[in-house]
Design a protein around this motif. Structure first.
Motif, PDB file in Angstrom:
ATOM      1  N   LYS A 205       1.225  -1.173  -0.073  1.00 18.33           N
ATOM      2  CA  LYS A 205      -0.135   0.179  -0.069  1.00 18.33           C
ATOM      3  C   LYS A 205       1.046   0.740   0.302  1.00 18.33           C
ATOM      4  N   ARG A 206       0.566   2.107  -0.629  1.00 14.51           N
ATOM      5  CA  ARG A 206       0.493   3.670  -0.735  1.00 14.51           C
ATOM      6  C   ARG A 206      -0.265   4.349   0.439  1.00 14.51           C
ATOM      7  N   LEU A 207       0.694   4.685   1.269  1.00 15.18           N
ATOM      8  CA  LEU A 207      -0.447   5.132   2.107  1.00 15.18           C
ATOM      9  C   LEU A 207      -0.368   6.909   1.973  1.00 15.18           C
ATOM     10  N   VAL A 208      -1.797   6.981   2.250  1.00 14.33           N
ATOM     11  CA  VAL A 208      -2.291   8.995   1.595  1.00 14.33           C
ATOM     12  C   VAL A 208      -3.105   9.352   2.228  1.00 14.33           C
ATOM     13  N   GLY A 209      -3.602  10.952   3.251  1.00 10.93           N
ATOM     14  CA  GLY A 209      -4.502  10.942   3.463  1.00 10.93           C
ATOM     15  C   GLY A 209      -4.645  10.250   4.899  1.00 10.93           C
ATOM     16  N   VAL A 210      -5.718  10.232   5.178  1.00  4.50           N
ATOM     17  CA  VAL A 210      -6.189   9.520   6.488  1.00  4.50           C
ATOM     18  C   VAL A 210      -5.211   8.081   6.918  1.00  4.50           C
ATOM     19  N   GLY A 211      -4.718   7.758   6.211  1.00  6.44           N
ATOM     20  CA  GLY A 211      -4.301   6.582   5.699  1.00  6.44           C
ATOM     21  C   GLY A 211      -2.271   6.344   6.246  1.00  6.44           C
ATOM     22  N   GLU A 523       0.761   5.946 -16.499  1.00  9.42           N
ATOM     23  CA  GLU A 523       1.594   5.871 -16.726  1.00  9.42           C
ATOM     24  C   GLU A 523       2.935   6.289 -15.826  1.00  9.42           C
ATOM     25  N   MET A 524       2.488   7.701 -15.617  1.00 11.63           N
ATOM     26  CA  MET A 524       3.082   8.999 -14.694  1.00 11.63           C
ATOM     27  C   MET A 524       3.580   8.465 -12.790  1.00 11.63           C
ATOM     28  N   SER A 525       3.987   8.546 -12.490  1.00 11.91           N
ATOM     29  CA  SER A 525       4.787   7.988 -10.700  1.00 11.91           C
ATOM     30  C   SER A 525       3.556   9.480 -10.121  1.00 11.91           C
ATOM     31  N   PRO A 526       3.645   8.319  -8.714  1.00 17.97           N
ATOM     32  CA  PRO A 526       2.461   9.455  -8.292  1.00 17.97           C
ATOM     33  C   PRO A 526       3.249  10.716  -7.931  1.00 17.97           C
ATOM     34  N   SER A 527       4.285  11.681  -7.511  1.00  9.91           N
ATOM     35  CA  SER A 527       4.869  12.297  -7.696  1.00  9.91           C
ATOM     36  C   SER A 527       5.233  13.125  -8.741  1.00  9.91           C
ATOM     37  N   ALA A 528       5.289  12.576  -9.666  1.00 11.32           N
ATOM     38  CA  ALA A 528       4.962  13.458 -11.276  1.00 11.32           C
ATOM     39  C   ALA A 528       3.805  13.618 -10.760  1.00 11.32           C
ATOM     40  N   ARG A 529       2.730  12.830 -11.019  1.00 18.65           N
ATOM     41  CA  ARG A 529       1.244  13.425 -10.917  1.00 18.65           C
ATOM     42  C   ARG A 529       1.357  14.571  -9.963  1.00 18.65           C
ATOM     43  N   GLU A 530       1.881  14.358  -8.546  1.00 20.48           N
ATOM     44  CA  GLU A 530       1.233  15.842  -7.781  1.00 20.48           C
ATOM     45  C   GLU A 530       2.520  16.919  -8.311  1.00 20.48           C
ATOM     46  N   ALA A 531       3.633  16.456  -9.172  1.00 20.10           N
ATOM     47  CA  ALA A 531       4.173  17.681  -9.366  1.00 20.10           C
ATOM     48  C   ALA A 531       3.748  18.491 -10.743  1.00 20.10           C
ATOM     49  N   GLU A 532       2.855  17.618 -11.801  1.00 14.86           N
ATOM     50  CA  GLU A 532       2.699  18.350 -12.652  1.00 14.86           C
ATOM     51  C   GLU A 532       1.074  19.274 -12.215  1.00 14.86           C
ATOM     52  N   ASP A 533      -0.240  18.618 -11.272  1.00 14.33           N
ATOM     53  CA  ASP A 533      -0.870  19.363  -9.923  1.00 14.33           C
ATOM     54  C   ASP A 533      -1.031  20.552  -9.971  1.00 14.33           C
ATOM     55  N   ARG A 534       0.580  20.488  -9.957  1.00 15.71           N
ATOM     56  CA  ARG A 534       0.659  22.080  -9.248  1.00 15.71           C
ATOM     57  C   ARG A 534       1.556  23.066 -10.205  1.00 15.71           C
ATOM     58  N   LEU A 535       1.421  22.994 -12.066  1.00 16.57           N
ATOM     59  CA  LEU A 535       1.337  23.573 -12.211  1.00 16.57           C
ATOM     60  C   LEU A 535       0.660  24.850 -12.336  1.00 16.57           C
ATOM     61  N   PRO A 536       0.810  25.718 -12.660  1.00 16.70           N
ATOM     62  CA  PRO A 536      -0.264  26.250 -13.598  1.00 16.70           C
ATOM     63  C   PRO A 536      -0.691  26.345 -14.854  1.00 16.70           C
ATOM     64  N   THR A 537      -2.073  26.114 -14.997  1.00 16.69           N
ATOM     65  CA  THR A 537      -3.040  25.341 -16.321  1.00 16.69           C
ATOM     66  C   THR A 537      -3.822  25.355 -16.879  1.00 16.69           C
TER      67      THR A 537
END
Length: 908
Positions: A205-211, A523-537
């Motif tokens: 498991k990759r724990l996130v949030g409440v986990g 196909e993106m790693s979780p960290s890559a998705r998070e980084a992309e989500d922080r970009l102005p879009t």
């Protein structure tokens, strides 16, 4: 920890401190902050600590009131208080702690605790044996945190014993995936996609949030951020439905998916039906869940939801929406359907929520954020008319859209200077429902941003005193026009812009791009998705953007769309919500006529919530509330539009009391217009002969009001006045009728023996009505000649304070004083409770869109009926009373903007 992280850590610590001791004084809070900061956050200086204290003070101001509801008490038993001492609320406590970490205000969390208690209680006690099925509805506001509420409900529901959870998370894969991500973080506590990728490692498991707060809970999940439910998937065979571990599904609102899930669940028990307590959350429940057909031909999604609920002998269905019109159109007599027969509960929004009234006002005064509205979109409408086809050629962006893009980029620079660079920043461009046109706009937007980047890279590298091209000068111009109030100079913002331009993404969001975007994200790693989500879009799209999809960090909206129905329009307002730290940067490019429509929708929503409060006090049931909404004129329009698909005519009842009716569709023929003008003159002449007029205060210099004119004069007016045949109220309704449909009900008005006749003065030149009376013309930008009718494109004849000006000032003061603290003196309130007698408002209208009206203005009319007393209204609802209206097949085109080839879904 860097300074930003340390500030957040101190804020979280102080926030918990306030929760544990809500009576703490400011001086004591400051003292404790300076005591703990050197230990917990040694990198913070005194100014940083004081800034955090200021943030805490602001949080303490945020409030959340408990919503009101109507409940069928005959089928409801309270149970929470009895069971709470014996239940360990492990999941709720972890979720509560997560909200603290997100810096939710302490009193908001406390009231959310109470609100979720109430909703779980209304869902029913999962430990009760036997067969039972509960149906309910929760009404929130657009982008107000409905998801946070229902996720809180589900955490508690599992704590109390619900074992099987299905969340219907939207009608597109984008919406479902967005909901799954939220469920992963706030309910499951682990990344569902990671679990799917490591299916052979059962403990992986990759724990996130409440986990990350409490990793001891266990949950089965058979959907992931990468994939919807599929009964053939390998992991379905590894899950024991109904065992000690609860199971969660987040599925798309798609009939095939829902049927597949229902069949899978039935196969998990030898009898073909489970006995596990099942809860189904239907998000955006007014879309596609409703059976718009008869019981002999049930709509596919509606039938699939029924089948899903029937997969367990113990089920609870909670519909959630901000626009409940369609949900209460359901036949309450049909026990198999989804009518919320057991409860309807309003979900209040926290006081820091920026909703429709804060942007658009209440019809009488501008909203607090009215400065954010920019109605400079005429060039877009000229380039891309509202009635365009999918083949319409778009070769360039309108200048106003270039301005909006520049404003967004400058705003992102300001946010980065404020230390908010790690948060999402978004812009929405919504100008067409057609995918082809969205694709062209997307490509042109990419080109515009690249031009800005090239120009900025060349020019901003030079000393600040250098010249600027028109391309980069637009950035400076928008800074000076929109953001000159910010705490940073242009030179400071300018220094951020090259990085902003290099980072900005332009994403096309519609039905065609869903699968490719999902594949790329998977196909993106979780960290890559998070980084992309922080970009102005910059998100370019249409109806997929307009319903359900949350654009995190939305700063700038370019919205040049129309929608005929209230529920469709309200859902398009993606800019509603919470904008901490950048509320002053929000800007919305929008047509002024659409602003008027939003105000109208706000009044409807307020009216329904007010009615719920009254009905709760009178102990009425959801059935009665359903009748109330079904009798609303707006619901009649929504209903008629859906029924038009299947037949030539639709007839339904409307409760005229407490509503106004406007002649928004008029005949364009010269003889018909002349007849209507003659009717207007005749009524004014008769009013003149009856009583002396008085003048009301108004921006145009005063309307003329004749009070207490006999009803017969108004009835004679309607012997001549006609709306267009498509108008559901001012048209005849059928060829044998002699008066408009609404005229048949003049005698039913409260105190309707006498009427107030109002001659409304506009801002135009005066035209003679009688030998003694002149009327200033009301100019309208959007009176269009369309499909053989003169049509008010914003569906409003009355503007501003027209209705308010009918009521004497002394009566307005009394009404204002009678309101609750959380009530506003809206136009709807004035009609319902301020009018002594019914009123007819007469207008002379001109429009550049219809040149003939410049010389001879067009007569238009508004009728306003006083409201019944709460007791009289309750009796009318119990008796299912109402005025019956009939509309023909052109109604949907004329009043909702829906053509034969269109559906309110994404265009081809």
């Amino acid at each position: 920890m860097d300074i930003t992280t340390q500030r957040k850590h101190l804020l979280h610590t102080l926030n918990r401190l306030i929760t544990d001791d809500s009576s703490i004084e400011l001086d004591d809070l400051r003292s404790r902050a300076h005591q703990v900061a050197p230990i917990l956050t040694p990198g913070l200086v005194a100014a940083d600590i004081e800034s955090v204290i200021d943030d805490i003070i602001e949080l303490r101001k945020v409030e959340l009131r408990l919503g009101i509801g109507v409940v069928d008490q005959a089928e409801f038993t309270e149970w929470i208080d009895e069971r709470k001492p014996t239940v360990e609320l492990t999941r709720w406590n972890a979720y509560r702690e997560l909200l603290f970490e997100r810096n939710w205000a302490p009193n908001v969390i406390a009231n959310l605790d109470s609100q979720t208690d109430r909703l779980v209680e209304l869902m029913g006690d999962p430990t009760v044996d036997g067969e039972w099925a509960r149906r309910g509805l929760a009404i929130g506001e657009v982008q107000s945190g409905k998801t946070a509420t229902y996720v809180g409900v589900l955490n508690k529901a599992i704590d109390y014993g619900y074992n099987l959870i299905v969340i219907i998370g939207g009608h597109t894969e984008d919406l479902r995936r967005q909901t799954q991500q939220r469920v992963d973080s706030d309910l499951l506590g682990f990344d569902s996609a990671f679990t799917e990728d490591h299916i052979d490692a059962t403990q992986a498991k990759r724990l996130v949030g409440v986990g990350l707060i409490d990793g001891t809970t266990h949950t089965n999940v058979l959907t992931t951020t990468n994939s919807d439910f599929n009964s053939a998937a390998k992991r379905t065979s590894r899950v024991a439905i109904g065992g000690a571990v609860p199971t969660v599904f987040v599925v798309k609102k798609n009939a095939a998916v829902l049927r597949n899930l229902a069949n899978y669940l039935k196969q998990q028990h030898a009898s073909g039906r489970l006995s596990v307590p099942l809860v189904v959350i239907d998000d955006e429940a007014d879309w596609a869940s409703i059976n718009t057909r008869g019981e002999d031909d049930v709509a596919a999604v509606n039938a699939a939801i029924r089948e899903l609920l029937n997969s367990s002998a113990r089920s609870s269905y909670m519909a959630i929406t901000a626009t409940p019109f369609a949900n209460v159109l359901i036949d309450d007599a049909n026990q198999e359907d989804l009518f919320p027969r057991h409860y309807i509960q309003a979900l209040e929004s926290p006081s820091n929520y920026s909703g429709i009234s804060r942007y658009f006002g209440d019809g009488e005064s501008p909203g607090e954020h009215a400065h954010a509205l920019i109605d400079d979109v005429a060039d877009c409408v000229a380039m891309l008319p509202y009635s365009h086809k999918r083949t319409h050629l778009v070769t360039e962006l309108p200048e106003s859209l270039h301005d909006a893009i520049a404003t967004f980029l400058v705003g992102v620079g300001v946010r980065r200077l404020r230390g908010d660079g790690a948060s999402a920043a978004a812009m929405m461009v919504n100008v067409s429902r057609f995918n082809d046109i969205q694709t062209r706009i997307h490509g042109l937007t990419q080109a515009a941003v690249l031009d800005l980047l090239d120009a900025a890279a060349a020019e901003f590298a030079m000393p600040s005193g250098g010249g600027m091209s028109p391309t980069t000068h637009r950035l400076l111009r928008m800074y000076e026009r929109e953001y000159s109030h910010v705490e940073f100079t242009w030179q400071q913002v300018r220094a951020e812009l090259i990085d902003v331009l290099r980072d900005v993404r332009i994403e096309l969001v519609n039905g065609r791009t869903t699968n490719e975007r999902a594949r790329r994200r998977s196909e993106m790693s979780p960290s890559a998705r998070e980084a992309e989500d922080r970009l102005p879009t910059i998100f370019v799209g249409g109806n997929v953007l307009a319903r359900g999809l949350t654009l995190n960090g939305l700063q700038v909206s370019y919205f040049v769309r129309r929608a005929g129905a209230a529920d469709t329009l309200l859902q398009m307002g993606r800019w509603f919500g919470y904008r901490p730290g950048y509320e002053d940067l929000v800007r919305i490019w929008i047509d002024s006529d659409v602003v008027d429509l939003f105000r109208y929708v706000a009044e409807i929503s307020d009216d329904l919530r007010r009615s719920m409060r009254e009905m709760n006090a009178m102990k009425l049931t959801p059935e009665h509330f359903g009748i109330k909404i079904r009798r609303h004129p707006e619901t009649f329009m929504v209903t008629a539009a859906s029924k038009q698909r299947a037949g030539e005519f639709y007839d339904g009842k409307v409760l005229v009391h407490g509503h106004k009716f406007e002649s928004v569709a008029l005949p364009p023929e010269a003889d018909a217009r002349a007849r209507n003008r003659a009717a207007l003159r005749a009524l004014v002449t008769e009013a003149e002969a009856t009583t002396q007029y008085e003048t009301s205060a108004s921006e145009q210099g005063g309307h003329m009001i004749w009070r207490g004119v006999p009803r017969g004069a108004v009835e004679r007016f309607f012997l001549a006045f006609r709306g267009h045949e498509s108008d559901p109220y001012f048209g005849l309704g059928n060829p044998t009728a002699t008066v408009p449909q609404i005229a048949q009900y003049l005698g039913e008005a409260v105190n309707g023996e006498a009427w107030d006749v109002v001659l409304v003065n506009g801002s135009g030149s005066p035209h003679a009505i009688t030998t003694h009376i002149k009327q200033a013309v009301s100019a309208r930008n959007q009176l269009d000649l369309l499909d053989g009718r003169l049509y008010f494109a914003n569906r409003r004849v009355a503007t501003g304070s027209d209705i308010r000006n009918v009521v004497p000032r002394s009566a307005l003061r009394e009404l204002q004083e009678s309101l609750r603290d959380d009530e506003k003196l809206t136009e709807t309130t004035i009609v319902r409770r301020g009018l002594e007698r019914p009123a007819i408002l007469l207008y002379s209208v001109s429009s550049k869109e219809f040149p003939e009206s410049q010389e001879t203005p067009i007569a238009a009319v508004v009728l306003a009926f006083p409201g019944l007393s709460p007791q009289e209204e309750a009796r009318a609802l119990r008796e299912k009373a109402g005025a019956r209206f009939v509309v023909n097949k052109v109604f949907a085109r004329a009043h909702l903007g829906v053509t034969d080839e269109e559906e309110l879904e994404e265009g081809e």
